[in-house]
Scaffold this motif. Sequence first.
Motif, PDB file in Angstrom:
ATOM      1  N   LEU A  57      -8.425  35.785  -6.450  1.00 33.94           N
ATOM      2  CA  LEU A  57      -8.710  36.010  -7.866  1.00 33.94           C
ATOM      3  C   LEU A  57     -10.198  35.839  -8.172  1.00 33.94           C
ATOM      4  CD1 LEU A  57      -5.668  34.343  -9.668  1.00 33.94           C
ATOM      5  CD2 LEU A  57      -6.011  36.730  -9.012  1.00 33.94           C
ATOM      6  N   ARG A  58     -10.824  34.890  -7.524  1.00 37.60           N
ATOM      7  CA  ARG A  58     -12.269  34.725  -7.718  1.00 37.60           C
ATOM      8  C   ARG A  58     -13.008  35.970  -7.237  1.00 37.60           C
ATOM      9  NH1 ARG A  58     -14.880  29.280  -5.597  1.00 37.60           N
ATOM     10  NH2 ARG A  58     -13.696  28.541  -7.418  1.00 37.60           N
ATOM     11  N   GLY A  59     -12.558  36.512  -6.095  1.00 36.34           N
ATOM     12  CA  GLY A  59     -13.185  37.725  -5.588  1.00 36.34           C
ATOM     13  C   GLY A  59     -13.007  38.902  -6.526  1.00 36.34           C
ATOM     14  N   VAL A  60     -11.816  39.058  -7.093  1.00 32.50           N
ATOM     15  CA  VAL A  60     -11.565  40.139  -8.046  1.00 32.50           C
ATOM     16  C   VAL A  60     -12.468  39.990  -9.263  1.00 32.50           C
ATOM     17  CG1 VAL A  60      -9.859  41.047  -9.668  1.00 32.50           C
ATOM     18  CG2 VAL A  60      -9.209  40.605  -7.290  1.00 32.50           C
ATOM     19  N   ARG A  61     -12.589  38.769  -9.772  1.00 29.23           N
ATOM     20  CA  ARG A  61     -13.414  38.542 -10.957  1.00 29.23           C
ATOM     21  C   ARG A  61     -14.879  38.864 -10.689  1.00 29.23           C
ATOM     22  NH1 ARG A  61     -13.546  33.103 -12.335  1.00 29.23           N
ATOM     23  NH2 ARG A  61     -14.352  33.700 -14.375  1.00 29.23           N
ATOM     24  N   ARG A  62     -15.339  38.598  -9.450  1.00 26.51           N
ATOM     25  CA  ARG A  62     -16.733  38.870  -9.109  1.00 26.51           C
ATOM     26  C   ARG A  62     -17.020  40.359  -9.022  1.00 26.51           C
ATOM     27  NH1 ARG A  62     -17.644  34.088  -4.561  1.00 26.51           N
ATOM     28  NH2 ARG A  62     -18.102  32.422  -6.051  1.00 26.51           N
ATOM     29  N   LEU A  63     -15.983  41.166  -8.970  1.00 27.75           N
ATOM     30  CA  LEU A  63     -16.172  42.618  -9.058  1.00 27.75           C
ATOM     31  C   LEU A  63     -16.431  43.059 -10.495  1.00 27.75           C
ATOM     32  CD1 LEU A  63     -13.309  43.935  -6.742  1.00 27.75           C
ATOM     33  CD2 LEU A  63     -15.739  43.754  -6.202  1.00 27.75           C
ATOM     34  N   GLY A  64     -16.288  42.131 -11.430  1.00 26.15           N
ATOM     35  CA  GLY A  64     -16.440  42.462 -12.839  1.00 26.15           C
ATOM     36  C   GLY A  64     -15.157  42.929 -13.485  1.00 26.15           C
ATOM     37  N   ALA A  65     -14.047  42.861 -12.757  1.00 19.84           N
ATOM     38  CA  ALA A  65     -12.756  43.311 -13.288  1.00 19.84           C
ATOM     39  C   ALA A  65     -11.991  42.148 -13.911  1.00 19.84           C
ATOM     40  CB  ALA A  65     -11.916  43.926 -12.171  1.00 19.84           C
ATOM     41  N   GLU A  66     -11.220  42.462 -14.921  1.00 21.94           N
ATOM     42  CA  GLU A  66     -10.280  41.497 -15.473  1.00 21.94           C
ATOM     43  C   GLU A  66      -9.149  41.328 -14.461  1.00 21.94           C
ATOM     44  OE1 GLU A  66      -9.156  39.173 -19.045  1.00 21.94           O
ATOM     45  OE2 GLU A  66     -10.959  40.300 -18.486  1.00 21.94           O
ATOM     46  N   ALA A  67      -8.818  40.086 -14.108  1.00 23.45           N
ATOM     47  CA  ALA A  67      -7.752  39.813 -13.142  1.00 23.45           C
ATOM     48  C   ALA A  67      -6.476  39.450 -13.886  1.00 23.45           C
ATOM     49  CB  ALA A  67      -8.165  38.685 -12.210  1.00 23.45           C
ATOM     50  N   LEU A  68      -5.434  40.214 -13.641  1.00 25.31           N
ATOM     51  CA  LEU A  68      -4.107  39.904 -14.157  1.00 25.31           C
ATOM     52  C   LEU A  68      -3.261  39.388 -12.991  1.00 25.31           C
ATOM     53  CD1 LEU A  68      -5.288  41.784 -16.341  1.00 25.31           C
ATOM     54  CD2 LEU A  68      -3.015  42.758 -16.630  1.00 25.31           C
ATOM     55  N   VAL A  69      -2.428  38.400 -13.235  1.00 29.38           N
ATOM     56  CA  VAL A  69      -1.575  37.843 -12.195  1.00 29.38           C
ATOM     57  C   VAL A  69      -0.117  37.956 -12.640  1.00 29.38           C
ATOM     58  CG1 VAL A  69      -1.033  35.839 -10.747  1.00 29.38           C
ATOM     59  CG2 VAL A  69      -3.366  36.182 -11.588  1.00 29.38           C
TER      60      VAL A  69
END
Length: 452
Positions: free
Chosen positions: A435-447
């Motif tokens: 999730l940290r990696g997804v957020r660093r892409l600038g994307a909103e992370a949904l779980v």
Amino acid sequence: MTAPWPGEWVTSRLGLALSDAHSPVGLTLPGLVGLAVRRNPRRAHLLVSTVLGKHVPTDPRLVHGSALLLGRLVADVLQPLPGGPEEKAGLLAEAGLRGEPGAAAGLRDLLTAHRRVLGAVVVGYAETATALGHGVADALGEAVYLHSTRRPVAEVRPYGGFEEEHSHATSHLLLPVPPGLLESEGPLVLVDDELSTGRTVRNTLRALHAVRPRRHYVVAALTDLRDEADRAAMAGLEGELGARVDVVALVTGRVGLPPGVLEAGRELVARVERGMGRSQAPERAPGGVRRVRLGWPAGVPEGGRHGFLPVHREQLEKELPAMAARLAEALPAGARRVLVLGFEELMYAPLRLAEALADLLEDTDVRYSTTTRSPVLTVDDPAYAIRNRLVFPAHDDPADGPGERYAYNVDQGFDAVAVVVDEAGDTPALEHGLLRGVRRLGAEALVAVIPS
């Protein structure tokens, strides 16, 4: 300007050559796969499927439609009928591969409308073919589905195990619940994404036949790359088992490997990583994290790890539109590109959620792919199939110990990434890693967590 084929980088450096032999639906091997280089001592290259949704974010309707098309070929073997939709489906699949609007949905809808109702047991291989096998079972209507797994369960006695010699992680188990799930009458269908030599399939058929003999087996794969010796070995297995063994594939062809390709592949990986570093997706301003309650239907398994029955399929398909609506409500305002990201063996549930979301949000580009255990070299070149990756720690306390996991080709400007995991994968390591990696892409992370 026409985009290069995402295998040219590998063929020009390692001397591999792809050739087509036959396709019952008019597709080509270069249309179905690109190429990358493995970080694996047993095989230099990786065929990167354009319709599997494993390493390449893909329209989920093309992924499911391709699985249904493979299932249609299985149905044609089990119960031949004239005048089927295969030719039209092949044309739609080819158009879907080119990205023509409406083609992927048209492929899926055509094959769903022509679904056959045939009793069979379908077994898919983990991790890459778990959703593919499930889609084949979907095409057969009344089929029971089970996929192999690398996740042992103390309370469940293994039905059998087998080894996939070229795989990065080779231990597989069959864990049916109830134990007699595979004892039902009818043919057995084995599904994998590719047949390279057929050795794994032959080993599996021997093991399953020893426990529960059958008169008819069907092996189904997206690509069949066996040579004449491999085909002779499969034909010999029929005599050994005293059973019919049919093989179907969307494309039959060959990958020509020059002498010394393993060593050349290792040297190429080392040279590229020395010169470029291990490619990671770049960091951007971090997005947020939001949890989504899907309302997963009670009593429906999260996938085929312990078995999936026709009644489960009916329940799931009734609830998919409502679950997709809940996922859509959680998306950030104005989201135009969305990735639904599955989790290793958990491929089918995220696929069907992504498919329903794509149907619901007609003006949103919805893609689907999954994380994986397999280490692959990344090269940011349009002529190479794996261009970027996220690297993160395993987050489901795997039985074989901790290690790196990967999400490939995820740096594509997605506004939101919906990460779909089962309960075993919903751990603090998920928050601190993927999730940290997804957020660093600038994307909103949904779980979204599916009950195990």
